[in-house]
Design a protein around this motif. Structure first.
Motif, PDB file in Angstrom:
ATOM      1  N   ALA A 258      29.667  26.714 -16.893  1.00  0.00           N
ATOM      2  CA  ALA A 258      28.769  27.386 -15.822  1.00  0.00           C
ATOM      3  C   ALA A 258      28.768  25.766 -14.561  1.00  0.00           C
ATOM      4  CB  ALA A 258      26.961  27.427 -15.767  1.00  0.00           C
ATOM      5  N   THR A 259      28.569  24.121 -15.352  1.00  0.00           N
ATOM      6  CA  THR A 259      27.953  23.306 -15.463  1.00  0.00           C
ATOM      7  C   THR A 259      29.677  22.884 -14.208  1.00  0.00           C
ATOM      8  OG1 THR A 259      28.274  21.963 -16.968  1.00  0.00           O
ATOM      9  CG2 THR A 259      26.158  23.053 -16.418  1.00  0.00           C
ATOM     10  N   ASP A 260      30.557  23.160 -14.674  1.00  0.00           N
ATOM     11  CA  ASP A 260      31.435  22.361 -13.682  1.00  0.00           C
ATOM     12  C   ASP A 260      31.377  22.624 -12.713  1.00  0.00           C
ATOM     13  OD1 ASP A 260      32.058  20.944 -15.831  1.00  0.00           O
ATOM     14  OD2 ASP A 260      34.286  22.245 -16.767  1.00  0.00           O
ATOM     15  N   TYR A 261      30.674  23.660 -12.232  1.00  0.00           N
ATOM     16  CA  TYR A 261      31.183  24.029 -10.668  1.00  0.00           C
ATOM     17  C   TYR A 261      29.246  24.615  -9.510  1.00  0.00           C
ATOM     18  CZ  TYR A 261      34.915  27.248 -12.660  1.00  0.00           C
ATOM     19  OH  TYR A 261      36.036  27.213 -13.666  1.00  0.00           O
ATOM     20  N   TYR A 262      29.668  24.045  -8.478  1.00  0.00           N
ATOM     21  CA  TYR A 262      28.706  24.549  -7.312  1.00  0.00           C
ATOM     22  C   TYR A 262      28.571  25.661  -6.996  1.00  0.00           C
ATOM     23  CZ  TYR A 262      29.563  18.991  -6.013  1.00  0.00           C
ATOM     24  OH  TYR A 262      30.346  17.825  -6.217  1.00  0.00           O
ATOM     25  N   SER A 263      27.254  26.324  -7.345  1.00  0.00           N
ATOM     26  CA  SER A 263      27.051  27.299  -7.389  1.00  0.00           C
ATOM     27  C   SER A 263      25.626  27.563  -5.390  1.00  0.00           C
ATOM     28  CB  SER A 263      26.475  28.363  -8.181  1.00  0.00           C
ATOM     29  OG  SER A 263      26.091  29.257  -8.422  1.00  0.00           O
ATOM     30  N   THR A 264      26.343  28.849  -5.240  1.00  0.00           N
ATOM     31  CA  THR A 264      24.961  29.414  -3.931  1.00  0.00           C
ATOM     32  C   THR A 264      25.601  30.842  -4.202  1.00  0.00           C
ATOM     33  OG1 THR A 264      25.240  28.499  -1.655  1.00  0.00           O
ATOM     34  CG2 THR A 264      27.053  29.012  -2.438  1.00  0.00           C
TER      35      THR A 264
END
Length: 690
Positions: A258-264
């Motif tokens: 999960a920390t490899d991605y920008y999330s919104t």
């Protein structure tokens, strides 16, 4: 968006509308829309503003608008037009479009024939056609949105555009069929390809965004559907929403971390457009990007923690995810869904912040929603499907296109509200023969006397003469080329544009605005060339940050950064607009870290501190210390002097600062590009961690 059903209570009779002809096969009109930079324009090139709402139901198992179990279709439609809704986004399912194409339209059970005698006994397709004719009658335009693959009340939560027996090819074919059916009807002006593609890093079904032709690449799906639509009707707008996650620098779509991605928000992540823009070929002037955005009552996103406000939302969420497309003049934006409950608290605070952004940038939008039975937002209508929630409507009203105190239709002939409307006007009433009417006494006059009062290698200061009007001018917008550069309305007659390149010519204009959103024509253009750079290699901006390390140990229970803010410009710097971010890792423990000002030359009372956990940690940081100021100013070349700060964890456990992004071993003050600083929402110094 959740669309939980209310129970059907009382039934009320509605007023029958005049018989409406089928919208299918209507004669070709002249209201088709196109794009120019970040604007949507009509056939004459005049800018229009799409300001509407969503009405769902055709996407669900009922296969027809919700609310017709008690409300009248004509009354509801007329009330939307009378109150300024010039575009209605209609969620629908691929399954229903395929059923219509196959001649399988049925008479829906969700229609109360007593309340709706004008559509009694009609199939869902006949009702849709009847409603399109009503929209034509009342000056409303329509956008179709494939909300789900299957016709069910929870289909929108499915992350991709195929499901069960509905294949990707059927998804494309359904779009082709509905486009062909209404290609001569300029009431249906826009197609939203798929609602809220989403999915996270470790989920089996996930929408991604890259330049591949993979089935789950929404960029490719939107291009493919868009080109097939435009091959049939090259005049219809094609809307591409975002996705949910996007890889950070150095990561790829193969990662399940999960920390490899920008999330919104679902549909809200358009970061991928910068590297992989949608290409519609010869018809690229029909492309509109369409993010969705919601408040903390829908989901408590990380950016709703701490002392957040419009500035932090714009800087940390809207700018990097989608607003950059508008600010950089890449393409128009239409926020397809936003809305929520009025809670006299954080959700209402978010709604007002986004509403103000929409108004100031004239961003197109469709409010979620008309329906009172949207479970996590409520609607503009109350439960009787007749009365309006007046408080919510009052919040929305400033974001509805108005000119001279009346609502503006997107139709060149029909006023919003229909013939004889007392609340609406048509496009012809706004633009006449295609240009603003210089004798129009309801719009502000053109600002005059635009001049440059100062310039540096990285900034230009402007001034102009206040407009002299018989209407109250509430402020001004400053444009650099076609891009509006002021984040908030300028209430005076001066503005400084920062973050510019040295030795570069920039063209500026200014437009006046009034409380109703009416805009003057642009002022005469002024070209200003910035001064040559100093060759020092400093990051662009009118300020910089210096740092020294006040703690020789990297592994004790306190971090002690020393900071100075320096005005590197030639005009005064308002410290109340400045925010500085020191990025570090908590190294275990709770998300909360306490921060103190031990000493400040300007007084610790002037220094405000908060620590903010990152929604997704990055190399060298999972938290930042934000430093802002209660007030004060710095003259050109002046600095704040020494500011000594300290941070500790609640359990007083040790940090390991050796890998912290913003830390260095400097024991005397030195420029610190890894401690970024902002003026308002603009990055003015340094580089945040990626």
């Amino acid at each position: 968006m959740t669309t939980g059903l209310l129970s059907v209570a009382g039934l009320t009779a509605g007023t029958a509308a005049p018989a409406a002809a089928s919208a299918a096969g209507a004669p070709a009109g002249d209201d088709w829309l196109h794009t120019s930079g970040n604007k949507i324009v009509d056939k004459n090139g005049d800018e229009v503003w799409l300001t509407g709402a969503n009405w769902f139901g055709f996407n669900a198992g009922e296969r027809v608008f919700h609310g017709l179990w008690s409300g009248n279709i004509t009354d509801i439609t007329k009330s939307m037009a009378d109150r300024g809704i010039n575009l209605v986004r209609v969620p629908i399912s691929t399954q229903l479009l395929l059923e219509w194409n196959n001649g399988q339209a049925t008479v829906p059970s969700g229609v109360n024939n007593y309340a709706n005698p004008e559509i009694a006994g009609k199939t869902s397709l006949e009702i849709f056609d009847y409603w399109l004719a009503l929209c034509k009658q009342y000056g409303i335009k329509v956008m179709l949105d494939v909300h789900s693959a299957e016709a069910d009340n929870s289909g929108h939560v499915y992350p991709v555009w195929w499901k069960g027996t509905v294949t990707t090819e059927q998804f494309y074919a359904a779009w082709e069929w509905v486009t062909a059916r209404y290609k001569a009807n300029d009431t249906l002006v826009a197609m939203d390809i798929k609602n809220e593609p989403h999915g996270r890093a470790n989920e089996t079904l996930r929408a991604k965004w890259d330049s591949s032709t993979d089935q789950d690449n929404f960029k490719y799906a939107c291009e493919t559907a868009g080109k097939r639509i435009l091959a049939i009707n090259p005049n219809v707008l094609v809307l591409c929403e975002g996705i949910e996650v996007y890889p950070r620098a150095g990561a790829s779509w193969s990662s399940t971390t999960a920390t490899d991605y920008y999330s919104t928000w679902w549909g809200g992540n358009l970061r991928g457009v910068r590297d992989h823009p949608v290409d519609l070929g010869a018809d690229s002037d029909q492309l509109v990007y369409s993010p969705h955005d919601y408040g903390p009552l829908v989901y408590a996103q990380p950016w709703f923690t701490g002392d957040w406000n419009r500035t932090t939302l714009e800087r940390d969420v809207w700018d990097p995810n989608w607003l950059y497309l508008h600010k950089e003049n890449k393409a128009p934006l239409l926020i397809g869904e936003w809305g929520g409950f009025l809670d006299n608290g954080p959700n209402e605070k978010w709604m007002k912040a986004l509403r103000d952004l929409i108004v100031e940038h004239r961003i197109h939008h469709t409010f979620w929603c008309l329906n009172p039975n949207s479970g996590d937002t409520g609607g503009l209508l109350l439960g009787d499907w007749k009365s309006w929630d007046e408080a919510k409507y009052a919040l929305l009203k400033p974001a509805l296109w108005q000119h001279g105190g009346k609502f503006v239709s997107l139709d060149h002939e029909v006023p919003l509200g229909g013939a004889g409307s007392t609340t609406g006007i048509s496009l012809a009433d706004v633009y006449g023969g295609g240009e603003p009417d210089p004798t129009d006494t309801t719009a502000p006059t053109v600002p005059a006397g635009l001049s440059a009062t100062a310039r540096t290698a990285n900034s230009v200061s402007l001034s102009w003469t206040a407009s002299s009007d018989n209407v109250a001018v509430t402020g001004y917008d400053v444009y650099r080329g076609t891009v509006k550069v002021n984040a908030t309305v300028v209430t005076g007659t001066t503005y400084t544009n920062t973050g510019l390149a040295p030795s570069t010519a920039y063209s500026y204009t200014v437009r006046a605005r009034d409380a109703a959103g009416n805009m003057s024509a642009p002022s005469a253009a002024l070209t200003v060339t910035t001064e040559a750079g100093g060759g020092g290699g400093d990051p662009t901006g009118a300020l910089k940050v210096r740092y020294k390390n006040n703690d020789s140990s990297a592994t004790d229970n306190a971090a002690r950064p020393g900071l100075q803010v320096v005005n590197s410009g030639t005009t005064s710097l308002d410290l109340s607009t400045v925010s500085v971010r020191y990025y570090f890792t908590r190294d275990g423990g709770t998300p909360s870290v306490s921060a103190w000002c031990d000493y400040a030359a300007i007084g610790c009372a002037q220094v405000k501190l908060k620590t903010v956990p990152l929604s997704t940690p990055v190399a060298g940081a999972d938290t930042y210390l934000e430093v802002t100021f209660a007030g004060g100013s710095l003259a050109a070349g002046e600095d704040t002097g020494d500011i000594q700060l300290r941070m500790s964890k609640p359990d007083w456990s040790n940090f390991n600062e050796a890998d912290d992004y913003s830390r260095s071993t400097a024991t005397s003050y030195a420029d610190a590009p890894k401690i970024p600083a902002y003026t308002g929402t603009t990055l003015a110094w340094g580089t945040p961690p990626a």
